[in-house]
Write an enzyme that holds these catalytic residues in place. Structure first.
Site, PDB file in Angstrom:
ATOM      1  N   HIS A 170      -9.602   1.073   4.574  1.00  0.00           N
ATOM      2  CA  HIS A 170      -8.370   1.256   5.355  1.00  0.00           C
ATOM      3  C   HIS A 170      -8.659   2.171   6.546  1.00  0.00           C
ATOM      4  CE1 HIS A 170      -4.312   2.395   6.495  1.00  0.00           C
ATOM      5  NE2 HIS A 170      -3.892   1.335   5.837  1.00  0.00           N
ATOM      6  N   GLU A 201      -5.428  -5.178  10.304  1.00  0.00           N
ATOM      7  CA  GLU A 201      -4.438  -4.143  10.603  1.00  0.00           C
ATOM      8  C   GLU A 201      -4.812  -3.428  11.901  1.00  0.00           C
ATOM      9  OE1 GLU A 201      -2.402  -2.862   6.637  1.00  0.00           O
ATOM     10  OE2 GLU A 201      -4.036  -1.487   7.063  1.00  0.00           O
ATOM     11  N   SER A 225       3.269  -2.275  10.456  1.00  0.00           N
ATOM     12  CA  SER A 225       4.706  -2.343  10.748  1.00  0.00           C
ATOM     13  C   SER A 225       5.342  -3.670  10.339  1.00  0.00           C
ATOM     14  CB  SER A 225       4.979  -2.048  12.232  1.00  0.00           C
ATOM     15  OG  SER A 225       4.597  -0.718  12.550  1.00  0.00           O
ATOM     16  N   GLY A 250       2.419   2.071  11.115  1.00  0.00           N
ATOM     17  CA  GLY A 250       3.417   3.134  11.080  1.00  0.00           C
ATOM     18  C   GLY A 250       4.073   3.427  12.411  1.00  0.00           C
ATOM     19  N   ASN A 259       0.869  -1.176   0.000  1.00  0.00           N
ATOM     20  CA  ASN A 259       0.000   0.000   0.000  1.00  0.00           C
ATOM     21  C   ASN A 259       0.908   1.229   0.000  1.00  0.00           C
ATOM     22  OD1 ASN A 259      -1.747   2.075   0.487  1.00  0.00           O
ATOM     23  ND2 ASN A 259      -2.432   1.350   2.496  1.00  0.00           N
ATOM     24  N   GLU A 276      -7.122   4.533   7.754  1.00  0.00           N
ATOM     25  CA  GLU A 276      -6.895   5.962   7.475  1.00  0.00           C
ATOM     26  C   GLU A 276      -8.100   6.575   6.771  1.00  0.00           C
ATOM     27  OE1 GLU A 276      -3.134   5.379   5.524  1.00  0.00           O
ATOM     28  OE2 GLU A 276      -2.238   4.819   7.451  1.00  0.00           O
ATOM     29  N   LYS A 333       0.105   4.220  -0.205  1.00  0.00           N
ATOM     30  CA  LYS A 333      -0.553   5.371   0.434  1.00  0.00           C
ATOM     31  C   LYS A 333      -0.389   6.620  -0.435  1.00  0.00           C
ATOM     32  CE  LYS A 333      -0.237   3.131   4.886  1.00  0.00           C
ATOM     33  NZ  LYS A 333      -0.210   3.221   6.339  1.00  0.00           N
TER      34      LYS A 333
HETATM   35  P1  13P Z   1       2.944   0.311   7.790  1.00  0.00           P
HETATM   36  O1  13P Z   1       3.476  -0.950   7.175  1.00  0.00           O
HETATM   37  O2  13P Z   1       3.681   1.533   7.360  1.00  0.00           O
HETATM   38  O3  13P Z   1       2.796   0.189   9.276  1.00  0.00           O
HETATM   39  O4  13P Z   1       1.459   0.513   7.209  1.00  0.00           O
HETATM   40  C1  13P Z   1       0.573  -0.549   7.263  1.00  0.00           C
HETATM   41  C2  13P Z   1      -0.611  -0.189   6.458  1.00  0.00           C
HETATM   42  O5  13P Z   1      -1.395   0.682   6.814  1.00  0.00           O
HETATM   43  C3  13P Z   1      -0.823  -0.911   5.194  1.00  0.00           C
HETATM   44  O6  13P Z   1      -2.097  -0.679   4.682  1.00  0.00           O
END
Ligand code: 13P
Length: 256
Positions: free
Chosen positions: A99, A171, A217, A177, A10, A101, A12
């Site tokens: 997601h 997740e 992570s 993150g 991803n 976010e 982002k």
């Molecule tokens: P990270 O791997 O940066 O923690 O992000 C995970 C994520 O949100 C994947 O969709």
């Protein structure tokens, strides 16, 4: 049951279309050294889909394309939205839906997730549905109940055939993150409970076939611990997917 491992990146809101094209070429080159069967997916921002799909098609690279979101209508007066039909046209076979976010910053709800999931399937695109608990829920010991509710609402009303194709990414929000992760065993407990929820909704064959990814992570150093768990079929990778080397190291861990 042999489920094919999947490692999805991803990206982002990173990478211009030019940067995305370079990144997917770098990933493709590094993938040549990988032995073993892993489905590799990259999910650039909307603006990068065309450039990345051109590289994938032109170089005949064994990488599948995914988007990071989708609207539920095929077309119409919905300024700023992108439809499943448009994603299919660009060669997307996957789309991330729900997601955390998007749930946090863009008012995504289980109901909008469900509409998007159905719309994606209707256009032949497989949704990667994200679920996961905030820290307070984890600390109160309510994780499995919380995630079960998200799954039941988010993927309601599908056919058993579509349910079998589902990819659900577990997740935990507090792991995204942050460098913090659940133990592989506790991530697997949630993955197993997600599979049981799908089993209750759509029957055992769908539950055995659908895939559960872990995300939050995931790095080259910890990936193989998650991949060793029986109900975890791969990873949804954020930060570590933005460098070809670390992303492909994670793919290698899944190939073992
Ligand atoms: P990270 O791997 O940066 O923690 O992000 C995970 C994520 O949100 C994947 O969709």
């Amino acid at each position: 049951m042999d489920r094919r491992m999947m490692v999805a990146g991803n990206w982002k809101m990173y990478t211009t279309s030019g940067e995305g094209a370079v990144l997917v070429q770098d990933v493709a080159r590094e993938l040549e050294a990988v032995r073993g069967d892993v489905e590799v997916v990259v999910c650039p921002p909307f603006t990068g889909l065309k450039a990345v799909s051109t590289v994938i098609e032109y170089d005949r690279v064994p990488i599948a394309l995914g988007a990071q979101d989708v609207f539920w209508e095929l077309e119409g007066a919905f300024t700023g939205e992108v439809s499943p039909r448009m994603l299919a046209d660009l060669g997307c076979s996957y789309v991330i839906v729900g997601h955390s976010e998007r749930r946090e910053h863009f008012a995504e709800t289980d109901e909008t997730v469900n509409r998007k999931v159905k719309a994606a399937f209707a256009s032949g695109i497989t949704p990667i549905v994200c679920v996961g608990e905030p820290l307070a829920v984890r600390e109160s010991g309510e994780t499995e109940r919380f995630v079960r509710d998200q799954v039941m609402a988010g993927v309601a009303g599908l056919s058993a055939e579509d349910a079998a194709r589902l990819v659900i990414a577990y997740e935990p929000i507090w792991a995204i993150g942050t460098g913090r992760t659940p133990t592989p065993e506790s991530a697997n407990d949630v993955a197993r409970s997600i599979r049981a929820t799908i089993g209750a909704m759509y029957g055992p064959p769908a539950a055995m076939q659908m895939r559960v990814l872990y995300g939050g992570s995931v790095k080259p150093e910890n990936a193989r611990h998650f991949f060793g768990e029986p109900d975890i079929d791969g990873a949804l990778v954020g930060g570590a997917s933005l460098a070809a080397e670390s992303f492909v190291e994670i793919v290698k861990a899944a190939a073992r």
